[in-house]
Design a protein around this motif. Structure first.
Motif, PDB file in Angstrom:
ATOM      1  N   VAL A   1       0.487  -2.310   1.579  1.00 27.23           N
ATOM      2  CA  VAL A   1      -0.287  -1.089   1.391  1.00 27.23           C
ATOM      3  C   VAL A   1      -0.357  -0.811  -0.105  1.00 27.23           C
ATOM      4  O   VAL A   1       0.682  -0.775  -0.784  1.00 27.23           O
ATOM      5  N   VAL A   2      -1.558  -0.620  -0.617  1.00 23.31           N
ATOM      6  CA  VAL A   2      -1.755  -0.405  -2.043  1.00 23.31           C
ATOM      7  C   VAL A   2      -2.514   0.906  -2.243  1.00 23.31           C
ATOM      8  O   VAL A   2      -3.545   1.143  -1.603  1.00 23.31           O
ATOM      9  N   ALA A   3      -1.977   1.755  -3.130  1.00 19.17           N
ATOM     10  CA  ALA A   3      -2.678   2.961  -3.567  1.00 19.17           C
ATOM     11  C   ALA A   3      -3.364   2.649  -4.899  1.00 19.17           C
ATOM     12  O   ALA A   3      -2.714   2.189  -5.837  1.00 19.17           O
ATOM     13  N   VAL A   4      -4.682   2.881  -4.952  1.00 20.30           N
ATOM     14  CA  VAL A   4      -5.495   2.468  -6.094  1.00 20.30           C
ATOM     15  C   VAL A   4      -6.012   3.697  -6.839  1.00 20.30           C
ATOM     16  O   VAL A   4      -6.633   4.587  -6.251  1.00 20.30           O
ATOM     17  N   SER A   5      -5.738   3.748  -8.152  1.00 19.63           N
ATOM     18  CA  SER A   5      -6.280   4.767  -9.068  1.00 19.63           C
ATOM     19  C   SER A   5      -6.159   6.190  -8.531  1.00 19.63           C
ATOM     20  O   SER A   5      -7.160   6.899  -8.356  1.00 19.63           O
ATOM     21  N   PRO A   6      -4.939   6.656  -8.274  1.00 20.10           N
ATOM     22  CA  PRO A   6      -4.783   8.050  -7.819  1.00 20.10           C
ATOM     23  C   PRO A   6      -5.174   9.026  -8.927  1.00 20.10           C
ATOM     24  O   PRO A   6      -4.934   8.766 -10.107  1.00 20.10           O
ATOM     25  N   THR A   7      -5.777  10.141  -8.561  1.00 16.23           N
ATOM     26  CA  THR A   7      -6.164  11.156  -9.557  1.00 16.23           C
ATOM     27  C   THR A   7      -5.109  12.235  -9.710  1.00 16.23           C
ATOM     28  O   THR A   7      -5.272  13.144 -10.532  1.00 16.23           O
TER      29      THR A   7
ATOM     30  N   GLY B   1      -5.920   2.330 -12.961  1.00 15.72           N
ATOM     31  CA  GLY B   1      -5.032   1.212 -13.215  1.00 15.72           C
ATOM     32  C   GLY B   1      -3.605   1.443 -12.772  1.00 15.72           C
ATOM     33  O   GLY B   1      -2.808   0.512 -12.771  1.00 15.72           O
ATOM     34  N   ASN B   2      -3.266   2.680 -12.397  1.00 12.46           N
ATOM     35  CA  ASN B   2      -1.914   2.956 -11.915  1.00 12.46           C
ATOM     36  C   ASN B   2      -1.811   2.627 -10.430  1.00 12.46           C
ATOM     37  O   ASN B   2      -1.468   3.467  -9.599  1.00 12.46           O
ATOM     38  N   ASP B   3      -2.164   1.398 -10.107  1.00  8.52           N
ATOM     39  CA  ASP B   3      -2.108   0.952  -8.717  1.00  8.52           C
ATOM     40  C   ASP B   3      -0.660   0.618  -8.368  1.00  8.52           C
ATOM     41  O   ASP B   3       0.078   0.039  -9.166  1.00  8.52           O
TER      42      ASP B   3
END
Length: 847
Positions: free
Chosen positions: A769-775, A803-805
């Motif tokens: 499970v990858v979280a991509v570019s959280p704001t 980029g903070n994946d």
């Protein structure tokens, strides 16, 4: 006098029955002190039981033989203990005396020399001739037929008494406004009480009030009132009568009633008492087949045991009206509903194998509220969630009970909300339910203060060891598992269950060891390994945390790498030593908080062998885009023939963000990443990687700036042929980058079926499970889709920025409709994140 059920009709139907042999040990020796010189008496009649609520707070049952013609005779209870109510018997007793016929005396009654059972309950009358024409004649013995039942009420006096002003209309109003709503709500509308006939001002002349009363005189009053109300016979005929008289001082009880499906109750004074409505409802409960709600504690084996192995207290369970408490009466417990036959598929789940259920609060009156299981020794247990809502709103604040000594007691105990367990020893009519002291196995438990609730992570095992009940989560609902002793599963998903939460900063260099087996987690002693989520909380500098089995040397590997100011989570596969404990060690000055959550365990025969961490690969300056193949079998404890390897994968000395992909050597390069990393700092994740036929794997790094990275691979286990785990090759099941991002507080659900490579018999999925570019900062929770609140544990923690994946390997049970839910928990308005989910394998129950 005439019995509650005319004996002649019963005997007429029983002439063709073979007479039973005398019931041993129903002899003088079995029931008391009678000898051959003691005068005797013979009586033939029906076995009838009464519940007696004495004025000092004690209570008991009495057993009587009620003839068709003549006085009822109270007999020693043990002589007919195995004879069901409603049976027709012929007994020879010692001559009854005033002392042994006192209905308020404990452990009394005429001694029985001989007993012969002439017929079983439910003779010719059944529910038909002379009975309730609407009753179900085919209803099982001891179980109620749902429907409307009339309660006929009378206010009377006994010779020598004056009325105390409490009228039949007053009694009818109590039934209508207090008692009937309670029983309707407790039974989901299956028992609906209405007020039937009323009788006002009648005088019973059978004896004088100043003479007290005998057992025979109680039955005489019952028959007299039932006849006047047009409800004779009542006992066992699904008719109900309640008679109120001013207090007869010589009759030292507050209430007395038949224990049967229908019957009569006598309320002996109490006008003006705030508990009068509760007493009426309680006595009617006896005429609905119920015994008392008792407590059972100080058992020789811990939290559970037979009546002979434990102490018990009548009325000690204050959760419902069949016990006693200050405050309001909560809904009837599930064990009593089971005795009545009123647990429904909508309200309950019966465990016949491994079962996970989300329980709604009992007082909510909706949804699944009870988990029922039967132990190998025949005892029945019902697990329920008592939330402080509705009729249980006073739990934890005002409701007090006396679980150790009879009511009233000097130091009542506050009843708290939570998951509780009731036991009934048999399905017989009138069988009490017992609230168990499930906290007895906890350290520092005080037996003088029983603890009936199970907290999240706690477990309870039946006395015979055939079932263990584990509580995974408690909140607005409760997630509960029932695990049989002969659990066939090789991998058992749980919780998540929090086993450690230390957020104040753990100093470096000192091992911290945790119990992960036993009553606080439900993990059995024969488990071979556990799957954990380890989260480091707000470290102040770089470093790492390593998790390992107790008793082993501290490995040089890392499980989680610290990122200053950030929470980082990683999945850990850890072998279990004989002690059932795992340890962790912090390295570096960062002093992070450490949180450990249990998500599953492995059992012998799973084919997934977990080991102490061993270094397989430590390669510096791995070039971006260049595949690297590593021989795995024959190294780091991985044997030939292994089909997959369980790794902890670390990327270090990164010069920019990037990711690492891993796959079986010779196979196609997957489109999914195993590890996502940022510029600077080290990042680790767990991985289960399939191996080629010759036991090798390949990995490839991809960095944004094309720079090199250090890759460290540590073996923590391996998978053999025919294992519970099967690799699928990465299958993408969710990618919100191609649709809508996931806002904070929102969830996405994925379906894991044959189209995703997950077969129907799979019970757990292994996913990246990858979280991509959280704001915005936040975390992700992943859990099986079920009714109820989500767990409080996270599998990913993220900070804002492109980029903070961040990714992690997740092992989760599969929920209802083959679905898994992902919940994005972010703070701040307008926060959102993309989620990418790939299935890499699954686990099954059995080979």
């Amino acid at each position: 006098m005439t019995s509650a059920r005319p004996l002649a009709a019963l005997l007429g139907a029983l002439l063709t029955l073979t007479l039973a042999a005398p019931v041993a040990p129903a002899t003088a020796a079995a029931s008391g002190t009678a000898d051959a010189d003691t005068p005797s008496a013979a009586v033939t009649g029906e076995v009838v039981r009464l519940a007696v609520e004495n004025l000092d707070g004690t209570a008991h049952e009495l057993t009587a033989v009620v003839p068709d013609d003549g006085d009822a005779v109270r007999v020693a209870d043990d002589a007919l203990a195995t004879v069901p109510s409603g049976s027709v018997v012929e007994v020879v007793t010692t001559a009854p005396t005033a002392a042994d016929q006192d209905p308020t005396a404990l452990d009394s009654g005429a001694d029985v020399r001989e007993v012969e059972v002439l017929g079983a309950p439910g003779g010719a009358e059944g529910g038909g001739a002379g009975g309730d024409p609407s009753a179900d004649d085919d209803a099982p013995l001891g179980m109620l037929s749902p429907g409307t039942r009339a309660v006929h009420v009378m206010s009377a006096t006994i010779s020598g008494q004056l009325s105390d002003g409490f009228s039949a209309d007053d009694l009818a109003e109590l039934v209508r406004t207090d008692v009937a709503p309670y029983w309707s709500a407790s039974t989901d509308g299956q028992v609906r009480l209405t007020v039937g006939a009323r009788s006002e001002g009648a005088v019973h002349t059978g004896w004088d009030a100043d003479e007290g009363c005998s057992t025979a005189e109680v039955f005489e009053l019952f028959d007299w009132s039932a006849r006047r109300l047009g409800a004779f016979p009542a006992a066992g005929q699904r008719r109900h009568t309640v008679t109120y008289t001013p207090r007869v001082e010589g009759c030292w009880f507050g209430g007395i009633a038949h224990i049967a499906d229908g019957g009569s109750a006598w309320i002996n004074g109490g006008v003006g008492s705030p508990g009068l409505a509760d007493l009426v409802g309680h006595e009617l409960g006896h005429t609905l087949t119920l015994g008392h709600s008792n407590t059972r504690f100080e058992c020789a084996g811990g939290a559970d045991g037979s009546l002979a192995d434990c102490r018990h207290t009548e009325y000690g369970d204050g959760y419902d009206t069949m016990g006693s408490a200050t405050g309001r009466d909560g809904p009837l417990n599930g064990a009593h509903l089971a005795t009545m036959g009123l647990l429904t598929p909508e309200s309950s789940v019966t465990a016949t194998g491994p079962t996970t259920v989300v329980l709604a609060p009992v007082a909510s009156g909706a949804g699944t509220r009870f988990l029922r299981l039967t132990a190998d020794d025949g005892a029945t247990y019902v697990v329920e969630h008592r939330g402080a809502v509705g009729a249980d709103a006073d739990l934890g604040s005002r409701r007090l009970a006396c679980p150790v000594v009879p009511t009233p007691c000097a130091s009542p105990q506050l009843l708290r909300p939570g998951v509780i367990v009731h036991r009934v020893d048999s399905a017989a009519s009138g069988e009490p339910s017992y609230l168990l002291d499930v906290g007895a196995a906890r350290p520092l438990h005080d037996s003088s203060t029983p603890e009936p609730t199970l907290a999240a992570g706690a477990s309870f095992t039946t006395a015979d060891g055939s079932w263990t009940v584990v509580v995974d989560e408690v909140g607005a609902t409760a997630t509960v598992r029932a695990v049989p002793r002969d659990d066939p599963r090789r991998y058992v998903p749980v919780g998540p269950v929090r086993v450690h939460d230390e957020r104040t900063g753990v100093p470096a260099g000192t091992p911290v060891c945790l119990d992960v087996t036993g009553t606080d987690t439900g993990v059995p002693a024969d488990a071979t390994g556990v799957v954990l989520t380890v989260t480091t909380v707000r470290p102040t500098s770089v470093g790492n945390v390593v998790v390992y089995p107790e008793g082993r040397d501290v490995p040089a590997t890392s499980t989680v790498n610290l990122s200053p100011g950030r929470d980082v989570a990683n999945t850990a596969f850890v072998a279990l030593p004989p002690s059932g404990r795992v340890c962790y060690l912090v390295r570096g000055p960062g002093q992070p908080g450490v949180v450990v959550d249990l998500t599953g365990y492995l059992r012998d025969g799973s084919g997934v062998e977990l080991t102490a961490p061993r270094r397989l690969e430590d390669r510096s300056a791995v070039r971006s885009g260049t595949p690297v193949t590593v021989q795995v079998t024959g190294r780091a404890g991985v044997p030939d023939g292994a089909t997959a390897v369980v790794l902890n994968v670390t990327a270090a000395r990164t010069t920019s963000g990037g990711h690492l992909r891993m796959w079986a050597a010779g196979a196609s390069v997957p489109a999914t990443s195993t590890l996502n990393y940022l510029r600077g700092g080290d990042r680790a994740t767990a991985a289960v990687v399939a191996l080629s036929p010759d036991g090798a794997l390949t990995y490839r790094s991809q960095t944004a700036d094309g720079g090199p990275v250090r890759v460290v691979l540590d073996v923590v286990g391996y998978v053999t042929e025919g294992a519970a785990y099967s690799a699928t090759g990465p299958r993408r099941v969710l990618d919100t980058r191609t649709s809508d991002r996931v806002p904070g507080g929102d969830a996405r659900t994925v379906t894991l079926d044959a189209a995703t490579g997950v077969p129907e018999d799979a019970t757990a999925a292994v996913m990246t499970v990858v979280a991509v570019s959280p704001t915005g900062g936040g975390h992700l929770r992943v859990f099986p889709a079920r009714a109820g609140q989500p767990p409080s544990t996270s599998v990913l923690n993220y900070v804002p920025g492109r980029g903070n994946d961040v990714g992690n390997l997740v092992v989760t049970a599969i929920g209802d409709d083959r679905q898994v839910t992902l919940l994005n928990v972010q703070g701040g308005r307008g926060t959102e994140v993309d989620l990418v989910v790939d299935v890499v394998g699954y686990l099954t129950d059995a080979p």
